[in-house]
Design a protein around this motif. Structure first.
Motif, PDB file in Angstrom:
ATOM      1  N   HIS A   1      25.265  34.967 -13.982  1.00  0.00           N
ATOM      2  CA  HIS A   1      24.042  34.498 -13.306  1.00  0.00           C
ATOM      3  C   HIS A   1      24.253  33.124 -12.686  1.00  0.00           C
ATOM      4  CE1 HIS A   1      23.935  32.823 -17.361  1.00  0.00           C
ATOM      5  NE2 HIS A   1      23.048  31.928 -16.971  1.00  0.00           N
ATOM      6  N   ILE A   2      25.150  32.335 -13.252  1.00  0.00           N
ATOM      7  CA  ILE A   2      25.420  31.013 -12.679  1.00  0.00           C
ATOM      8  C   ILE A   2      26.111  31.152 -11.328  1.00  0.00           C
ATOM      9  CG2 ILE A   2      26.715  28.866 -13.043  1.00  0.00           C
ATOM     10  CD1 ILE A   2      26.193  29.160 -16.015  1.00  0.00           C
ATOM     11  N   LYS A   3      26.817  32.242 -11.124  1.00  0.00           N
ATOM     12  CA  LYS A   3      27.469  32.502  -9.844  1.00  0.00           C
ATOM     13  C   LYS A   3      26.516  33.131  -8.834  1.00  0.00           C
ATOM     14  CE  LYS A   3      30.663  35.102 -11.600  1.00  0.00           C
ATOM     15  NZ  LYS A   3      31.883  35.942 -11.760  1.00  0.00           N
ATOM     16  N   GLY A   4      25.298  33.434  -9.274  1.00  0.00           N
ATOM     17  CA  GLY A   4      24.318  34.010  -8.354  1.00  0.00           C
ATOM     18  C   GLY A   4      24.100  35.489  -8.540  1.00  0.00           C
ATOM     19  N   ASP A   5      24.610  36.077  -9.620  1.00  0.00           N
ATOM     20  CA  ASP A   5      24.422  37.505  -9.867  1.00  0.00           C
ATOM     21  C   ASP A   5      23.135  37.724 -10.662  1.00  0.00           C
ATOM     22  OD1 ASP A   5      26.772  37.863  -8.575  1.00  0.00           O
ATOM     23  OD2 ASP A   5      27.898  38.640 -10.287  1.00  0.00           O
ATOM     24  N   PHE A   6      22.031  37.830  -9.966  1.00  0.00           N
ATOM     25  CA  PHE A   6      20.739  38.022 -10.614  1.00  0.00           C
ATOM     26  C   PHE A   6      19.749  38.550  -9.595  1.00  0.00           C
ATOM     27  CE2 PHE A   6      20.794  33.663  -9.043  1.00  0.00           C
ATOM     28  CZ  PHE A   6      19.583  33.566  -8.371  1.00  0.00           C
ATOM     29  N   VAL A   7      18.585  38.933 -10.084  1.00  0.00           N
ATOM     30  CA  VAL A   7      17.455  39.309  -9.228  1.00  0.00           C
ATOM     31  C   VAL A   7      16.270  38.466  -9.673  1.00  0.00           C
ATOM     32  CG1 VAL A   7      15.775  41.115  -8.703  1.00  0.00           C
ATOM     33  CG2 VAL A   7      18.224  41.638  -8.698  1.00  0.00           C
ATOM     34  N   TRP A   8      15.674  37.754  -8.736  1.00  0.00           N
ATOM     35  CA  TRP A   8      14.537  36.879  -9.033  1.00  0.00           C
ATOM     36  C   TRP A   8      13.487  37.132  -7.956  1.00  0.00           C
ATOM     37  CZ3 TRP A   8      14.596  30.882  -8.189  1.00  0.00           C
ATOM     38  CH2 TRP A   8      13.424  30.330  -8.718  1.00  0.00           C
ATOM     39  N   ARG A   9      12.382  37.758  -8.360  1.00  0.00           N
ATOM     40  CA  ARG A   9      11.365  38.175  -7.401  1.00  0.00           C
ATOM     41  C   ARG A   9      10.046  37.450  -7.639  1.00  0.00           C
ATOM     42  NH1 ARG A   9      14.068  40.701  -3.543  1.00  0.00           N
ATOM     43  NH2 ARG A   9      12.013  41.254  -2.744  1.00  0.00           N
ATOM     44  N   GLU A  10       9.329  37.265  -6.559  1.00  0.00           N
ATOM     45  CA  GLU A  10       7.953  36.771  -6.625  1.00  0.00           C
ATOM     46  C   GLU A  10       7.042  37.864  -6.112  1.00  0.00           C
ATOM     47  OE1 GLU A  10       5.371  32.878  -5.284  1.00  0.00           O
ATOM     48  OE2 GLU A  10       6.723  33.765  -3.792  1.00  0.00           O
ATOM     49  N   PHE A  11       5.976  38.135  -6.858  1.00  0.00           N
ATOM     50  CA  PHE A  11       4.969  39.112  -6.452  1.00  0.00           C
ATOM     51  C   PHE A  11       3.697  38.356  -6.090  1.00  0.00           C
ATOM     52  CE2 PHE A  11       7.574  41.145  -9.817  1.00  0.00           C
ATOM     53  CZ  PHE A  11       8.248  42.054  -9.008  1.00  0.00           C
ATOM     54  N   VAL A  12       3.138  38.657  -4.942  1.00  0.00           N
ATOM     55  CA  VAL A  12       1.947  37.964  -4.458  1.00  0.00           C
ATOM     56  C   VAL A  12       0.912  38.989  -4.029  1.00  0.00           C
ATOM     57  CG1 VAL A  12       0.995  36.349  -2.755  1.00  0.00           C
ATOM     58  CG2 VAL A  12       3.300  35.981  -3.681  1.00  0.00           C
ATOM     59  N   ALA A  13      -0.309  38.846  -4.516  1.00  0.00           N
ATOM     60  CA  ALA A  13      -1.439  39.668  -4.085  1.00  0.00           C
ATOM     61  C   ALA A  13      -2.443  38.747  -3.401  1.00  0.00           C
ATOM     62  CB  ALA A  13      -2.085  40.369  -5.274  1.00  0.00           C
TER      63      ALA A  13
ATOM     64  N   VAL B   1      22.714  24.567 -13.735  1.00  0.00           N
ATOM     65  CA  VAL B   1      23.799  24.616 -12.746  1.00  0.00           C
ATOM     66  C   VAL B   1      23.215  25.050 -11.410  1.00  0.00           C
ATOM     67  CG1 VAL B   1      26.018  25.629 -12.146  1.00  0.00           C
ATOM     68  CG2 VAL B   1      25.455  25.192 -14.544  1.00  0.00           C
ATOM     69  N   ALA B   2      23.418  24.249 -10.373  1.00  0.00           N
ATOM     70  CA  ALA B   2      22.874  24.570  -9.062  1.00  0.00           C
ATOM     71  C   ALA B   2      23.498  25.857  -8.533  1.00  0.00           C
ATOM     72  CB  ALA B   2      23.134  23.422  -8.094  1.00  0.00           C
ATOM     73  N   LEU B   3      22.670  26.699  -7.934  1.00  0.00           N
ATOM     74  CA  LEU B   3      23.139  27.968  -7.393  1.00  0.00           C
ATOM     75  C   LEU B   3      23.505  27.762  -5.932  1.00  0.00           C
ATOM     76  CD1 LEU B   3      20.407  30.169  -9.042  1.00  0.00           C
ATOM     77  CD2 LEU B   3      22.765  29.927  -9.752  1.00  0.00           C
ATOM     78  N   ALA B   4      24.753  27.541  -5.677  1.00  0.00           N
ATOM     79  CA  ALA B   4      25.199  27.227  -4.322  1.00  0.00           C
ATOM     80  C   ALA B   4      25.430  28.478  -3.492  1.00  0.00           C
ATOM     81  CB  ALA B   4      26.482  26.397  -4.370  1.00  0.00           C
ATOM     82  N   THR B   5      25.737  29.606  -4.146  1.00  0.00           N
ATOM     83  CA  THR B   5      26.137  30.795  -3.397  1.00  0.00           C
ATOM     84  C   THR B   5      25.365  32.007  -3.887  1.00  0.00           C
ATOM     85  OG1 THR B   5      27.952  31.140  -4.950  1.00  0.00           O
ATOM     86  CG2 THR B   5      28.453  29.910  -2.937  1.00  0.00           C
TER      87      THR B   5
END
Length: 981
Positions: A857-869, A897-901
């Protein structure tokens, strides 16, 4: 080497672990010499009132400002001891935090000054935008974006306030209680053959200091007292502390003139808003103590020090939140008093160490947490499985016992993620060595657990049995890395579970690689390690205060010697953190690449949040302990240590079924969820309960697993902001004074979930406080309750199978509703979105996912979603959309750790989550039945059902409308929108 008889050891252990809290085992302030001296100093100041003046002052001629203008230094003198020199330094950091340090200069000995090196993640960056100005009476710096923060160093007497908009927020030495006892040599009394020194006649001139000291009219007596009190030796019960360095305590008053409520300084079993300890009607007669201690069956309301110490105090008012972080590692006592409803005075007395205090200016609670975690680090993102349910007792007696317990969970279709083993797994309590008779096949046993998607946690305590056939002890002894007795020679020997024991000195760098090598699961030539283990075994660090059964206050003597020549008194509160730190590194480095370890610790200090979870220790199976456990977990969160929980059911005792059910409700809504029990208790695994209790607990366990995405998303947030996972009222509603002392209900992260656990017997209704004019929906029934801008208390049903749990209007939750036997089996399950509309008809929420075990996840392997109604201006209906937050907020960090990529098409999104969809959307609180529900861009009508609401009842609320959208076939990892017309 002295040996102990088996019967002697057994008798000692039974005395230590089979009876309730024994006050005589632990010091009160009146039994602690330096605390007595500190409190006596405060008493003299109060008696003198306005005539009291601090003897410490800044020499104006010594004031120096660094070339970059950020650092103020000066010489400080005490009028009591003109020949003793002190150095003062004040630094302003780039985030506005002010750091105040003072140390003795050129003294006979060196004061301990390494506490910050262990607590801080790095040396704080000094601001480049500060300009100090020096006048006749003070030196000051004005800074901040609005130039609204000011730090003043008043010269004579020394006084350091931090102000915002001209109002004092924090004041150091405002009451003149600062006293850094300087090092001195003990003056031996004259021998009988010597003539006694003559006392000068009254009014005589030229009498020297040595003569004046003999008289009651000691000119220092107004400040220090006219008698020496335990300066060079002290006895408690049968133990004598040799105090080879003499007196070195630090007294410091820290006041909050405009903040009437204070929180923090965990760990204590008491209310979240700290009660008073001085004045005409104190809640406690002793100060709060910070001294890591093994307090078996501690009292449910007490200032007694428990297992961990975090010297961080928050102060709050309707206008702002500020905090102080007083970085000291020695035993510390803290008095709290309120001179009025709007101000708080505190007095900190520590046995040793320098003055090293951070003033955190806030002005919001969120700002304070950011400022604190920039210093000590954010909580680590745990392995996903560790957020599931943990089953433990002292002890599962054999490998077959473990298999049977697992089988029973599966037969009753109850989810569980982790099985634990206490000390009886080990041969003669020699950790890393299995008891062959009862655990003949530890690797096979662990694999049998792992094949069902589960893990094991095994205890490893810090004491090493002094036996030459125990490789861990033998190697540590040969390496010379064991703690030494006060002579500085040989190895300290004390009693713990194995009998005669010694302790690794983790302050010694030579111990670090050695300790990590013990956890290797594969053989290394020439090294002994835990080869009868697997990477599915994680670690429980207990007894690391350290607990020493035959030591003073059940711990190590203060005059023991650690690496660098420091005494144990100097580093006591840090000791346990180093143990869990090295264990955390050891477990992570068993694999290449490293995987996320789980380490549970009992002892902790500021910064322990970087190394895993903690629990509140040996609690009792009582309603009082259940209730105070909630408050303690909240307080630990304020100290930065969010991954916390209390033993479900109580460690000691046999709770009745009603209590056990309520305790499972409490535990399911704590970040760390573990049931644990003493060896003498009856077996109480949830599958042993009779109905209806078994069914209720099963539903609670399933609810925890349903909400795991909510918990994991909350953990992601705390790793980036430092905000606690469990949030009390004062954080959520900082201007609502009525909520400042509420500590029996709380919110989970930013999810909008409000929890009010029931912690009293026979209670079937609960009162819940709503601090805002907003709608709150019952999680289970969708009954809507409307709060008030002035605050409102509602009464809700709370039958034994009912947990008061609410969704705040304006929230969206992502849950996984399919029952599974372990969390690892849920990773490809679909999601349900629960949309709880606020009074304006809108809502938002987040979902964070990664593989849960690696550091990818530190390398950017994740899913992060925002849901808006939301409803678009000028349009009817509701639009529910999903947005990629990883792409929208690439500057944010996970695990600090900053996610640069970040790549939306990362390997996790494209593999594990490739086909994971939203299988249901539940919208609560629509104002009218929709005419159409479609995925934006599609003409196909979705399958949906609508149930209209029931009119609100002022007393009981009203059932909200519910729209259920069935299988909209939208993917979690993709952008999409559902339009409700």
């Amino acid at each position: 080497m002295r040996s102990w008889s088996f019967l002697g050891v057994l008798a000692l252990l039974l005395v230590n672990e089979s009876s309730a809290f024994k006050a005589h085992d632990f010091k009160t302030c009146s039994q602690s010499g330096f605390c007595r001296r500190g409190r006596a100093l405060s008493a003299r100041a109060k008696e003198a009132k306005s005539s009291w003046v601090s003897p410490y002052s800044v020499d104006p001629s010594s004031v120096h400002i660094s070339p970059n203008q950020a650092v103020f230094t000066a010489a400080v003198q005490s009028s009591l001891y003109p020949d003793i020199k002190f150095g003062l330094e004040v630094r302003i950091q780039d985030d506005g935090v002010a750091r105040v340090r003072m140390d003795e200069v050129g003294g006979l000995r060196k004061r301990y000054d390494e506490a910050a090196a262990w607590a801080l993640i790095s040396e704080p960056v000094v601001s480049k935008d500060i300009k100090w100005t020096t006048g006749k009476k003070d030196t000051r710096a004005v800074y901040g974006d609005k130039k609204d923060i000011e730090v003043v160093v008043a010269h004579q007497p020394l006084r350091i306030p931090l102000l915002r908009n001209g109002k004092e927020q924090v004041v150091i030495n405002g009451q003149g209680l600062l006293h850094m006892e300087h090092f001195r040599n003990k003056i031996e009394p004259a021998t009988s053959t010597e003539e006694p020194a003559p006392e000068p006649e009254e009014g005589a001139e030229g009498s020297g200091e040595s003569q004046t000291v003999l008289k009651v009219e000691n000119p220092r007596a107004w400040f220090e007292g006219d008698t020496e009190d335990a300066l060079f030796e002290e006895t408690f019960s049968s133990w004598t502390d040799s105090k080879p360095k003499g007196p070195e305590s630090l007294s410091l008053d820290i006041n909050f003139p405009n903040h009437g409520t204070v929180y923090g300084i965990p760990q204590h079993a008491t209310r979240l808003a700290l009660p008073t300890t001085t004045g005409s009607d104190p809640a406690f007669t002793d100060p709060y103590r910070l001294y890591n201690s093994d307090v078996f069956e501690y009292l449910a309301s007490s200032p007694v020090s428990l297992y961990g110490s975090i010297p961080l105090m928050h102060a709050h008012s309707t206008e702002s939140t500020v905090a102080v972080f007083h970085v000291v590692a020695s035993e510390t006592w803290i008095d709290v008093s309120h001179s009025s409803e709007k101000s708080t005075e505190t007095h900190w007395v520590s046995e040793s160490g320098i003055l090293d205090t951070f003033l955190l200016p806030g002005p919001t609670a969120e700002d304070v947490f950011k400022q604190y975690t920039r210093l000590t680090g954010t909580p680590v993102l745990p392995a996903h499985w560790s957020l599931g349910y943990h089953q433990c007792r002292w002890n599962y007696v054999s490998s077959d016992d473990v298999r049977t317990v697992q089988r029973r969970f599966d037969e009753d279709d109850m989810p569980v993620d982790v099985f634990w083993l206490d000390i009886e797994y080990s041969e003669d309590h020699k950790y890393f060595m299995w008891k062959d008779k009862t655990f003949p096949d530890p690797v096979e046993m662990t694999n049998d657990v792992a094949v069902n998607g589960r893990k094991m946690v095994v205890i490893v305590d810090p004491h090493l049995k002094r036996a030459q056939d125990y490789p861990a002890f033998k190697q540590a002894s040969e390496l010379g890395i064991l703690v030494k007795p006060n002579s500085g020679q040989g190895e300290y020997e004390g009693w713990c579970w194995p009998g005669s024991s010694s302790w690794t000195d983790f302050f010694n760098p030579a111990a670090w690689d050695w300790w990590k090598s013990l956890f290797k699961t594969e053989e290394t030539p020439g090294k002994w390690s835990w080869t009868k283990s697997t990477t599915d075994i994680h670690i429980w660090n207990d007894m690391n205060e350290p607990s020493v059964f035959n030591g003073p206050e059940i711990t190590m003597p203060k005059d023991n010697i650690h690496y660098g020549g420091w005494e144990h008194r100097d580093i006591h509160n840090i000791n346990g953190m180093l143990f869990s730190n090295l264990t955390y590194q050891a477990v992570a480095e068993r694999t290449d690449p490293p995987t996320r370890p789980f380490v549970l610790t009992r002892a902790f200090y500021a910064g322990s949040q970087r190394f895993g979870a903690m629990w509140t220790g040996d609690n009792l199976g009582t309603w009082e302990h259940m209730a105070v456990g909630v408050k303690m977990v909240l307080a630990n969160g304020l100290g930065g240590l969010s991954f916390a929980g209390s033993d479900v059911g109580g460690f000691f005792g046999n709770p009745e079924p009603e209590m056990l059910v309520r305790w499972y409700q409490v535990g399911a809504f704590a970040p760390f969820f573990r049931a644990h029990a003493h060896i003498d208790t009856k077996r109480r695994e949830p599958f042993l309960l009779d109905e209806p209790y078994k069914g209720i607990v099963k539903d609670i366990l399933r609810l925890r697993y349903t909400l795991l995405p909510v918990w994991y998303t909350a953990f992601r947030e705390t790793t980036t902001t430092g905000m606690p996972i469990l949030r009390p009222q004062f954080i959520m509603f900082p201007k609502d004074k009525a909520g400042f002392e509420i500590d029996d209900q709380y919110y989970i992260g930013s999810s909008g979930l409000l929890v009010k656990p029931v912690t009293e017997k026979d209670v079937r209704e609960a009162k819940v406080y709503l601090a805002e004019d907003q709608v709150y929906y019952d999680y289970f029934t969708n009954v809507a309750h409307r709060g008030s801008a002035k605050g409102k208390e509602i009464t809700v049903p709370a039958a034994l199978d009912q947990l008061p749990l609410f969704i705040r209007g304006g929230s969206i939750l992502a849950t996984r509703e399919r029952p599974r036997r372990a969390s690892s089996l849920m990773k490809r399950d679909p999601f349900t979105l629960r949309v709880a509309l606020d009074k304006s008809g809108s809502a938002r929420g987040e979902l964070y996912l990664d593989d849960g075990v690696s550091y990818d996840h530190i390398k950017g392997d994740f899913v992060w979603r925002e849901f808006v109604a939301e409803t678009k201006k000028g349009k009817k209906g509701l639009r529910l959309s999903s947005v990629d937050l990883g792409k929208a907020k690439p500057q944010e960090a996970v695990d600090g750790v900053a996610l640069a990529t970040y790549n939306p098409q990362n390997s996790f999104a494209e593999s594990v989550l490739k086909d994971v969809r939203v299988e249901k959307v539940v919208v609560v609180g629509l104002s009218a039945k929709p005419a159409s529900v479609k995925v934006e861009g599609s003409s196909e009508e979705l399958v949906w059902e609508y149930t209209s609401g029931v009119a609100s009842n002022e007393k009981k609320g009203g059932k909200a409308s519910v729209l259920v959208i069935k299988d909209p076939k939208v993917l979690v990892r993709k952008d999409w929108a559902i339009v409700i017309q």
